[in-house]
Design a protein around this motif. Sequence first.
Motif, PDB file in Angstrom:
ATOM      1  N   ILE A 119      16.594 -12.959  29.147  1.00  0.00           N
ATOM      2  CA  ILE A 119      16.873 -13.794  27.982  1.00  0.00           C
ATOM      3  C   ILE A 119      18.374 -13.933  27.783  1.00  0.00           C
ATOM      4  CG2 ILE A 119      16.835 -11.909  26.286  1.00  0.00           C
ATOM      5  CD1 ILE A 119      15.252 -15.412  25.859  1.00  0.00           C
ATOM      6  N   SER A 120      18.799 -15.099  27.459  1.00  0.00           N
ATOM      7  CA  SER A 120      20.215 -15.353  27.225  1.00  0.00           C
ATOM      8  C   SER A 120      20.688 -14.636  25.964  1.00  0.00           C
ATOM      9  CB  SER A 120      20.463 -16.848  27.088  1.00  0.00           C
ATOM     10  OG  SER A 120      20.028 -17.517  28.243  1.00  0.00           O
ATOM     11  N   LEU A 121      21.962 -14.339  25.930  1.00  0.00           N
ATOM     12  CA  LEU A 121      22.533 -13.600  24.807  1.00  0.00           C
ATOM     13  C   LEU A 121      22.872 -14.556  23.664  1.00  0.00           C
ATOM     14  CD1 LEU A 121      24.829 -11.274  26.951  1.00  0.00           C
ATOM     15  CD2 LEU A 121      22.521 -10.818  26.110  1.00  0.00           C
ATOM     16  N   LEU A 122      21.836 -15.061  23.012  1.00  0.00           N
ATOM     17  CA  LEU A 122      22.002 -16.050  21.954  1.00  0.00           C
ATOM     18  C   LEU A 122      22.001 -15.374  20.581  1.00  0.00           C
ATOM     19  CD1 LEU A 122      19.555 -18.797  23.258  1.00  0.00           C
ATOM     20  CD2 LEU A 122      22.038 -18.724  23.543  1.00  0.00           C
ATOM     21  N   PRO A 123      22.692 -15.965  19.614  1.00  0.00           N
ATOM     22  CA  PRO A 123      22.686 -15.401  18.256  1.00  0.00           C
ATOM     23  C   PRO A 123      21.313 -15.534  17.600  1.00  0.00           C
ATOM     24  CG  PRO A 123      23.768 -17.538  18.276  1.00  0.00           C
ATOM     25  CD  PRO A 123      23.528 -17.180  19.717  1.00  0.00           C
ATOM     26  N   LYS A 150      24.359 -34.188  22.039  1.00  0.00           N
ATOM     27  CA  LYS A 150      24.970 -34.890  23.174  1.00  0.00           C
ATOM     28  C   LYS A 150      26.487 -34.841  23.075  1.00  0.00           C
ATOM     29  CE  LYS A 150      24.519 -39.192  25.798  1.00  0.00           C
ATOM     30  NZ  LYS A 150      23.870 -40.531  25.842  1.00  0.00           N
ATOM     31  N   ASN A 151      27.016 -34.931  21.864  1.00  0.00           N
ATOM     32  CA  ASN A 151      28.474 -34.851  21.677  1.00  0.00           C
ATOM     33  C   ASN A 151      29.000 -33.428  21.889  1.00  0.00           C
ATOM     34  OD1 ASN A 151      28.733 -37.569  21.041  1.00  0.00           O
ATOM     35  ND2 ASN A 151      28.335 -37.226  18.862  1.00  0.00           N
ATOM     36  N   ILE A 152      28.193 -32.435  21.489  1.00  0.00           N
ATOM     37  CA  ILE A 152      28.626 -31.043  21.557  1.00  0.00           C
ATOM     38  C   ILE A 152      28.380 -30.436  22.933  1.00  0.00           C
ATOM     39  CG2 ILE A 152      28.114 -28.710  20.683  1.00  0.00           C
ATOM     40  CD1 ILE A 152      27.390 -30.102  17.999  1.00  0.00           C
ATOM     41  N   ASP A 153      27.190 -30.703  23.469  1.00  0.00           N
ATOM     42  CA  ASP A 153      26.739 -30.042  24.705  1.00  0.00           C
ATOM     43  C   ASP A 153      25.936 -31.039  25.544  1.00  0.00           C
ATOM     44  OD1 ASP A 153      25.823 -28.349  26.661  1.00  0.00           O
ATOM     45  OD2 ASP A 153      24.900 -26.905  25.309  1.00  0.00           O
ATOM     46  N   PRO A 154      26.613 -31.933  26.272  1.00  0.00           N
ATOM     47  CA  PRO A 154      25.907 -32.978  27.032  1.00  0.00           C
ATOM     48  C   PRO A 154      24.898 -32.433  28.031  1.00  0.00           C
ATOM     49  CG  PRO A 154      28.275 -33.407  26.962  1.00  0.00           C
ATOM     50  CD  PRO A 154      28.074 -32.041  26.405  1.00  0.00           C
ATOM     51  N   GLU A 155      25.214 -31.293  28.644  1.00  0.00           N
ATOM     52  CA  GLU A 155      24.299 -30.735  29.645  1.00  0.00           C
ATOM     53  C   GLU A 155      22.977 -30.324  29.011  1.00  0.00           C
ATOM     54  OE1 GLU A 155      24.074 -27.098  32.932  1.00  0.00           O
ATOM     55  OE2 GLU A 155      26.018 -27.746  32.147  1.00  0.00           O
ATOM     56  N   ALA A 156      23.060 -29.643  27.875  1.00  0.00           N
ATOM     57  CA  ALA A 156      21.827 -29.247  27.173  1.00  0.00           C
ATOM     58  C   ALA A 156      21.063 -30.475  26.688  1.00  0.00           C
ATOM     59  CB  ALA A 156      22.163 -28.328  26.006  1.00  0.00           C
ATOM     60  N   GLU A 173      21.857 -25.025  16.308  1.00  0.00           N
ATOM     61  CA  GLU A 173      22.034 -23.811  15.522  1.00  0.00           C
ATOM     62  C   GLU A 173      22.936 -22.816  16.255  1.00  0.00           C
ATOM     63  OE1 GLU A 173      19.069 -20.701  13.249  1.00  0.00           O
ATOM     64  OE2 GLU A 173      18.710 -21.089  15.379  1.00  0.00           O
ATOM     65  N   VAL A 174      22.700 -22.649  17.560  1.00  0.00           N
ATOM     66  CA  VAL A 174      23.503 -21.725  18.371  1.00  0.00           C
ATOM     67  C   VAL A 174      24.982 -22.094  18.308  1.00  0.00           C
ATOM     68  CG1 VAL A 174      24.032 -21.095  20.764  1.00  0.00           C
ATOM     69  CG2 VAL A 174      21.671 -20.990  19.935  1.00  0.00           C
ATOM     70  N   PHE A 182      25.103 -23.981  23.803  1.00  0.00           N
ATOM     71  CA  PHE A 182      23.884 -23.374  24.339  1.00  0.00           C
ATOM     72  C   PHE A 182      24.013 -23.205  25.848  1.00  0.00           C
ATOM     73  CE2 PHE A 182      19.476 -23.500  25.820  1.00  0.00           C
ATOM     74  CZ  PHE A 182      18.859 -22.640  24.933  1.00  0.00           C
ATOM     75  N   THR A 183      24.583 -24.194  26.525  1.00  0.00           N
ATOM     76  CA  THR A 183      24.756 -24.128  27.982  1.00  0.00           C
ATOM     77  C   THR A 183      25.652 -22.969  28.373  1.00  0.00           C
ATOM     78  OG1 THR A 183      24.440 -26.515  28.219  1.00  0.00           O
ATOM     79  CG2 THR A 183      25.617 -25.378  29.997  1.00  0.00           C
ATOM     80  N   GLU A 184      26.751 -22.801  27.653  1.00  0.00           N
ATOM     81  CA  GLU A 184      27.687 -21.722  27.961  1.00  0.00           C
ATOM     82  C   GLU A 184      27.033 -20.359  27.797  1.00  0.00           C
ATOM     83  OE1 GLU A 184      32.054 -20.052  26.420  1.00  0.00           O
ATOM     84  OE2 GLU A 184      31.133 -21.808  25.476  1.00  0.00           O
TER      85      GLU A 184
END
Length: 311
Positions: A119-123, A150-156, A173-174, A182-184
């Motif tokens: 699991i990713s280390l998400l808040p 899309k503006n913040i995280d195009p890959e996600a 939210e992340v 989220f991608t990072e």
Amino acid sequence: MNNINTTDKHPAIFIMGPTASGKTALAMYLYCLFPVELISVDSAIIYRGMDIGTAKPTTDELTKIPLRLINICDPKESYSAATFRSDALRAMAEITLKGKIPLLVGGTMLYFKVLLEGISLLPTANLQIRSQINTWIHKYGSNILHSKLKNIDPEAASKIHQNDIQRLNRALEVFLISGKTFTELTKHSDKTLPYNVHQFAITTEKRQQLYERITLRFNKMITSGFENEVRLLFERNDLHINLPSMRCIGYRQMWSYIEGKIDHNEMVYRAICATRQLAKRQMTWLRNWNDIQWIDSDRTTQILKKIEQIC
């Protein structure tokens, strides 16, 4: 997606595939032939009281062939991928200790992914920020979530469908909590799955055949009392359309029909279209999956010799 297969680990079997491909029926058949026990990998059948619209196995079937991680949540509750991983690992350990092989079956590809890779280390969730995001939805519509992501995280954003409110909400939210995309954050995760995993994908060679199955299955749900099932949920004062449970395909369309926002024919049409779109997304996941063996849904005997070798 990397999967480490080493012979010094206990075996586990994954049966994946698009909705309506016959995954659960195949898994139950294998249960009768091999020393396996079943674990559900499905984000919808975890909810109690949501039986018809999730194509959940019947009570009689579950009495004969137990399926773990089913009916474990009330529809008002949220259930995360991280919680699934913890529950699945516990269930797998219990099965292994009994000298049997865990067979995980379902179509929630994100669950399979976090189980394999960690699991990713998400808040953790933040109720204040979730409330802010829900305000955006009510004020501007759900499409605003995809535009913002899309503006913040195009890959996600490229990987999440614009109607997948739950995942869009979480990705935003992340970022709002951590300041990182989220991608990072999902590039870093905890331990990978400590099992020798054998992965199978069941599907039909012809897309139209799968679409016909989807249509037939939803029409059967309607005749089996799906509307009454959703009306019972609708009458509860603690449920609403933005809950993850009520966003499940079929339920959100039937909810809109019960509210009087669409007619019956439109409800059926939207539900079938949404299910087809889900099947397409599931197939996209699977085509990009590593170490997978494909099984034709009309020739499932192909899998018997392969499972026999594992057992």
